[in-house]
Scaffold this motif. Sequence first.
Motif, PDB file in Angstrom:
ATOM      1  N   LYS A  11       0.831  -1.199   0.000  1.00  0.00           N
ATOM      2  CA  LYS A  11       0.000   0.000   0.000  1.00  0.00           C
ATOM      3  C   LYS A  11       0.869   1.254   0.000  1.00  0.00           C
ATOM      4  CE  LYS A  11      -4.003  -1.904   2.404  1.00  0.00           C
ATOM      5  NZ  LYS A  11      -4.786  -1.876   3.645  1.00  0.00           N
ATOM      6  N   PHE A  12       1.910   1.239   0.820  1.00  0.00           N
ATOM      7  CA  PHE A  12       2.800   2.403   0.897  1.00  0.00           C
ATOM      8  C   PHE A  12       3.475   2.655  -0.454  1.00  0.00           C
ATOM      9  CE2 PHE A  12       7.038   4.206   1.458  1.00  0.00           C
ATOM     10  CZ  PHE A  12       6.708   5.419   2.051  1.00  0.00           C
ATOM     11  N   VAL A  13       3.996   1.608  -1.054  1.00  0.00           N
ATOM     12  CA  VAL A  13       4.681   1.750  -2.345  1.00  0.00           C
ATOM     13  C   VAL A  13       3.692   2.225  -3.407  1.00  0.00           C
ATOM     14  CG1 VAL A  13       5.868   0.478  -4.192  1.00  0.00           C
ATOM     15  CG2 VAL A  13       6.507   0.114  -1.799  1.00  0.00           C
ATOM     16  N   ASP A  14       2.473   1.723  -3.370  1.00  0.00           N
ATOM     17  CA  ASP A  14       1.457   2.149  -4.336  1.00  0.00           C
ATOM     18  C   ASP A  14       1.092   3.625  -4.148  1.00  0.00           C
ATOM     19  OD1 ASP A  14       1.373  -0.343  -5.475  1.00  0.00           O
ATOM     20  OD2 ASP A  14      -0.434  -0.990  -4.394  1.00  0.00           O
ATOM     21  N   ASN A  15       1.054   4.079  -2.902  1.00  0.00           N
ATOM     22  CA  ASN A  15       0.656   5.460  -2.609  1.00  0.00           C
ATOM     23  C   ASN A  15       1.828   6.433  -2.586  1.00  0.00           C
ATOM     24  OD1 ASN A  15      -2.068   4.785  -2.344  1.00  0.00           O
ATOM     25  ND2 ASN A  15      -1.807   4.248  -0.188  1.00  0.00           N
ATOM     26  N   TYR A  16       3.045   5.939  -2.700  1.00  0.00           N
ATOM     27  CA  TYR A  16       4.233   6.787  -2.566  1.00  0.00           C
ATOM     28  C   TYR A  16       4.278   7.933  -3.577  1.00  0.00           C
ATOM     29  CZ  TYR A  16       9.036   8.167  -1.728  1.00  0.00           C
ATOM     30  OH  TYR A  16      10.157   8.877  -1.430  1.00  0.00           O
ATOM     31  N   PRO A  17       3.969   7.751  -4.850  1.00  0.00           N
ATOM     32  CA  PRO A  17       3.996   8.888  -5.786  1.00  0.00           C
ATOM     33  C   PRO A  17       3.035  10.015  -5.368  1.00  0.00           C
ATOM     34  CG  PRO A  17       3.946   6.832  -7.013  1.00  0.00           C
ATOM     35  CD  PRO A  17       3.728   6.495  -5.558  1.00  0.00           C
ATOM     36  N   GLU A  18       1.869   9.652  -4.887  1.00  0.00           N
ATOM     37  CA  GLU A  18       0.916  10.667  -4.418  1.00  0.00           C
ATOM     38  C   GLU A  18       1.455  11.370  -3.171  1.00  0.00           C
ATOM     39  OE1 GLU A  18      -3.717  11.079  -2.976  1.00  0.00           O
ATOM     40  OE2 GLU A  18      -3.113   9.324  -4.125  1.00  0.00           O
ATOM     41  N   TYR A  19       2.059  10.601  -2.276  1.00  0.00           N
ATOM     42  CA  TYR A  19       2.679  11.191  -1.086  1.00  0.00           C
ATOM     43  C   TYR A  19       3.758  12.178  -1.484  1.00  0.00           C
ATOM     44  CZ  TYR A  19       5.970  11.627   2.752  1.00  0.00           C
ATOM     45  OH  TYR A  19       6.838  12.133   3.683  1.00  0.00           O
ATOM     46  N   ARG A  20       4.627  11.828  -2.420  1.00  0.00           N
ATOM     47  CA  ARG A  20       5.703  12.718  -2.867  1.00  0.00           C
ATOM     48  C   ARG A  20       5.125  13.990  -3.485  1.00  0.00           C
ATOM     49  NH1 ARG A  20      10.630  12.972  -1.583  1.00  0.00           N
ATOM     50  NH2 ARG A  20      11.209  13.565  -3.673  1.00  0.00           N
ATOM     51  N   GLY A  24       5.762  17.622  -1.859  1.00  0.00           N
ATOM     52  CA  GLY A  24       6.352  18.694  -2.654  1.00  0.00           C
ATOM     53  C   GLY A  24       5.501  19.956  -2.629  1.00  0.00           C
ATOM     54  N   ASN A  25       4.187  19.786  -2.735  1.00  0.00           N
ATOM     55  CA  ASN A  25       3.279  20.946  -2.702  1.00  0.00           C
ATOM     56  C   ASN A  25       3.312  21.646  -1.352  1.00  0.00           C
ATOM     57  OD1 ASN A  25       2.444  20.742  -5.341  1.00  0.00           O
ATOM     58  ND2 ASN A  25       0.614  19.573  -4.871  1.00  0.00           N
ATOM     59  N   VAL A  26       3.271  20.871  -0.288  1.00  0.00           N
ATOM     60  CA  VAL A  26       3.295  21.458   1.055  1.00  0.00           C
ATOM     61  C   VAL A  26       4.603  22.207   1.277  1.00  0.00           C
ATOM     62  CG1 VAL A  26       3.379  20.923   3.528  1.00  0.00           C
ATOM     63  CG2 VAL A  26       1.650  19.840   2.081  1.00  0.00           C
ATOM     64  N   THR A  27       5.703  21.605   0.889  1.00  0.00           N
ATOM     65  CA  THR A  27       7.006  22.253   1.039  1.00  0.00           C
ATOM     66  C   THR A  27       7.048  23.562   0.259  1.00  0.00           C
ATOM     67  OG1 THR A  27       8.077  20.118   1.347  1.00  0.00           O
ATOM     68  CG2 THR A  27       9.483  21.957   0.701  1.00  0.00           C
ATOM     69  N   LYS A  28       6.542  23.547  -0.954  1.00  0.00           N
ATOM     70  CA  LYS A  28       6.528  24.738  -1.802  1.00  0.00           C
ATOM     71  C   LYS A  28       5.721  25.858  -1.139  1.00  0.00           C
ATOM     72  CE  LYS A  28       4.049  24.355  -5.492  1.00  0.00           C
ATOM     73  NZ  LYS A  28       3.541  24.035  -6.839  1.00  0.00           N
ATOM     74  N   TYR A  29       4.531  25.549  -0.642  1.00  0.00           N
ATOM     75  CA  TYR A  29       3.679  26.576  -0.054  1.00  0.00           C
ATOM     76  C   TYR A  29       4.218  27.094   1.275  1.00  0.00           C
ATOM     77  CZ  TYR A  29       0.371  25.736  -3.763  1.00  0.00           C
ATOM     78  OH  TYR A  29      -0.209  25.621  -4.986  1.00  0.00           O
ATOM     79  N   VAL A  30       4.818  26.228   2.075  1.00  0.00           N
ATOM     80  CA  VAL A  30       5.415  26.676   3.331  1.00  0.00           C
ATOM     81  C   VAL A  30       6.576  27.621   3.046  1.00  0.00           C
ATOM     82  CG1 VAL A  30       6.752  25.929   5.353  1.00  0.00           C
ATOM     83  CG2 VAL A  30       4.645  24.721   4.722  1.00  0.00           C
ATOM     84  N   THR A  31       7.394  27.283   2.054  1.00  0.00           N
ATOM     85  CA  THR A  31       8.509  28.152   1.663  1.00  0.00           C
ATOM     86  C   THR A  31       7.996  29.490   1.165  1.00  0.00           C
ATOM     87  OG1 THR A  31       9.849  26.229   1.077  1.00  0.00           O
ATOM     88  CG2 THR A  31      10.526  28.354   0.158  1.00  0.00           C
ATOM     89  N   LEU A  32       6.969  29.475   0.345  1.00  0.00           N
ATOM     90  CA  LEU A  32       6.378  30.708  -0.178  1.00  0.00           C
ATOM     91  C   LEU A  32       5.830  31.584   0.944  1.00  0.00           C
ATOM     92  CD1 LEU A  32       5.498  32.351  -2.669  1.00  0.00           C
ATOM     93  CD2 LEU A  32       3.404  30.997  -2.687  1.00  0.00           C
ATOM     94  N   LEU A  33       5.090  30.993   1.873  1.00  0.00           N
ATOM     95  CA  LEU A  33       4.530  31.759   2.988  1.00  0.00           C
ATOM     96  C   LEU A  33       5.619  32.310   3.897  1.00  0.00           C
ATOM     97  CD1 LEU A  33       1.404  29.634   3.901  1.00  0.00           C
ATOM     98  CD2 LEU A  33       1.449  31.926   2.940  1.00  0.00           C
TER      99      LEU A  33
END
Length: 82
Positions: A11-20, A24-33
């Motif tokens: 399950k983790f391996v299957d969901n890993y691309p979505e997690y990444r 990435g989006n969360v990191t981008k928005y935190v950096t922007l804020l």
Amino acid sequence: MILLLTEDMTKFVDNYPEYRKWHGNVTKYVTLLTEMSKIVDERKLMLVSQTEQEFASNGGQGAAFESINKENHLPDFKDTSE
């Protein structure tokens, strides 16, 4: 037990691309804020906004100037043009 671990790993391996993608989006928005917050602090934009509101709603320049004086602890200037 081993079967359960294997299912969880699958399950983790299957969901890993979505997690990444989300990570990435969360990191981008935190950096922007964070950067926007630094700019707001450096340029004292909250004080500018407060002064604009004072100017617009409390009768003009005198109230806005008082607000700036109190916020920045500036000396009390008197009008000596009279």
